[in-house]
Write a protein that holds these residues in place. Sequence first.
Motif, PDB file in Angstrom:
ATOM      1  N   MET A 136       0.832  -1.206   0.000  1.00  0.00           N
ATOM      2  CA  MET A 136       0.000   0.000   0.000  1.00  0.00           C
ATOM      3  C   MET A 136       0.866   1.255   0.000  1.00  0.00           C
ATOM      4  O   MET A 136       0.565   2.236  -0.687  1.00  0.00           O
ATOM      5  N   THR A 137       1.928   1.222   0.769  1.00  0.00           N
ATOM      6  CA  THR A 137       2.834   2.369   0.816  1.00  0.00           C
ATOM      7  C   THR A 137       3.540   2.571  -0.526  1.00  0.00           C
ATOM      8  O   THR A 137       3.655   3.700  -1.019  1.00  0.00           O
ATOM      9  N   PHE A 138       4.010   1.472  -1.116  1.00  0.00           N
ATOM     10  CA  PHE A 138       4.718   1.575  -2.395  1.00  0.00           C
ATOM     11  C   PHE A 138       3.776   2.062  -3.495  1.00  0.00           C
ATOM     12  O   PHE A 138       4.181   2.862  -4.361  1.00  0.00           O
ATOM     13  N   VAL A 145       4.606  10.386  -6.056  1.00  0.00           N
ATOM     14  CA  VAL A 145       5.932  10.858  -6.464  1.00  0.00           C
ATOM     15  C   VAL A 145       6.133  10.766  -7.968  1.00  0.00           C
ATOM     16  O   VAL A 145       6.617  11.711  -8.603  1.00  0.00           O
ATOM     17  N   HIS A 146       5.734   9.628  -8.549  1.00  0.00           N
ATOM     18  CA  HIS A 146       5.972   9.426  -9.975  1.00  0.00           C
ATOM     19  C   HIS A 146       4.723   9.644 -10.825  1.00  0.00           C
ATOM     20  O   HIS A 146       4.787   9.513 -12.054  1.00  0.00           O
ATOM     21  N   HIS A 231      10.228  10.340   0.437  1.00  0.00           N
ATOM     22  CA  HIS A 231      10.032  10.968  -0.866  1.00  0.00           C
ATOM     23  C   HIS A 231       8.628  11.543  -1.010  1.00  0.00           C
ATOM     24  O   HIS A 231       8.441  12.595  -1.635  1.00  0.00           O
ATOM     25  N   ILE A 232       7.631  10.869  -0.438  1.00  0.00           N
ATOM     26  CA  ILE A 232       6.262  11.398  -0.487  1.00  0.00           C
ATOM     27  C   ILE A 232       6.178  12.723   0.261  1.00  0.00           C
ATOM     28  O   ILE A 232       5.551  13.688  -0.207  1.00  0.00           O
ATOM     29  N   THR A 233       6.810  12.789   1.424  1.00  0.00           N
ATOM     30  CA  THR A 233       6.782  14.018   2.224  1.00  0.00           C
ATOM     31  C   THR A 233       7.424  15.183   1.473  1.00  0.00           C
ATOM     32  O   THR A 233       6.867  16.291   1.425  1.00  0.00           O
ATOM     33  N   PHE A 234       8.588  14.950   0.874  1.00  0.00           N
ATOM     34  CA  PHE A 234       9.250  16.015   0.103  1.00  0.00           C
ATOM     35  C   PHE A 234       8.403  16.430  -1.089  1.00  0.00           C
ATOM     36  O   PHE A 234       8.314  17.628  -1.419  1.00  0.00           O
ATOM     37  N   VAL A 248      -2.672  10.228   1.760  1.00  0.00           N
ATOM     38  CA  VAL A 248      -1.443   9.699   2.340  1.00  0.00           C
ATOM     39  C   VAL A 248      -1.563   9.558   3.851  1.00  0.00           C
ATOM     40  O   VAL A 248      -1.015   8.629   4.443  1.00  0.00           O
ATOM     41  N   LYS A 249      -2.301  10.459   4.475  1.00  0.00           N
ATOM     42  CA  LYS A 249      -2.353  10.500   5.938  1.00  0.00           C
ATOM     43  C   LYS A 249      -2.846   9.192   6.538  1.00  0.00           C
ATOM     44  O   LYS A 249      -2.266   8.697   7.514  1.00  0.00           O
ATOM     45  N   LEU A 250      -3.887   8.630   5.966  1.00  0.00           N
ATOM     46  CA  LEU A 250      -4.450   7.395   6.510  1.00  0.00           C
ATOM     47  C   LEU A 250      -3.431   6.266   6.481  1.00  0.00           C
ATOM     48  O   LEU A 250      -3.177   5.618   7.496  1.00  0.00           O
TER      49      LEU A 250
END
Length: 338
Positions: A136-138, A145-146, A231-234, A248-250
């Motif tokens: 799920m994260t990936f 990001v992409h 990378h998601i945060t940036f 993303v938060k959940l």
Amino acid sequence: MDNYDYYDLELFFSNDSNDTGYPETVVNGEIVLCKKTDVVQFGTAFLPALYCAIFLVSLVGNGLVLCIIYKYEKLRTVTNIFLLNLVISDLIFASSLPFWAVYHKSEWIFGRGLCKLVGSCYSISFNSSILFLTLMTFDRYLTVVHAITLAQRRRAAYAFVSSIVIWVFSILASINDIVLHDVMDGGEGLLCEMTGYHQKFLTKLELLGYYRQFYLFFLVPLVIVLYCYTHITFRIMFTRMRKKCRGVKLIFVIVFTFFICWTPYNIVILLKAIKMSFGDQNDCSNTLDYALYVMRNFAYLYCCISPVFYMFLEKKFQNHFLKLLSKRIPCLKINVAT
């Protein structure tokens, strides 16, 4: 998972004693039995009630999430498909707890078939949970990001195929529990343990399981999750992607809480593996056993906590939950309409 630790019966072996403690069909060589009476009594005192409580809360929470997915969400997104599999994994884990509650209270009374089945539920559900959370994260990383977007049918097919691969891999990783778990006579009652082979072989499998769980099902996913969310945060900070930030938060909170719950347990697992590899095999200290009890059951609570995130951190799940309640409580219909 260490099956001897799970059932409060950790054994350290050498060749300088004639007291085997078990029938010849279980152990073919001479062993030294470390008595864990205090640890067993410690577990018997509170584990049955704790396991029953975790089972009930997990059943209600995950069942509610499952109901909402079925009624309102369906399987329209990749996240929902992975979320459905994660809920199923939690329910598989919870279904084993009533059996262990009875086992800790007395002895194993459910026969050989359930011994093999229930004995494998823990490792299968643990392995699949961490893999689904990592996946799920990936997937969120690729989307944010992409900016990888695929056709709806293709994304659904990718999610289903990925889910099948994870379940197959989790079952294969748990094959030792499925094959080697069996019922045996422990002298004071029936036990459900890994048995049937020479004890040195079982001890090597136990040690291999420690390292496999720590590195393959904890450390590697942790590195992947940290990389993705960094990378998601940036990406969010520099582009101000607020809509994607809510999505993303959940997942971030679910993953973060999972590792908070499971990290202490895996550290104890690593310490026990190091002790078995390099420590004194005749050392019968109970320190790590007590630590394993506390940390392991703290980790089990994750199965109760995760549904709360689905209900209260995601807006659409809150709305679906209110819709379900409004059918039973008429006064809530006004709030739902608003």
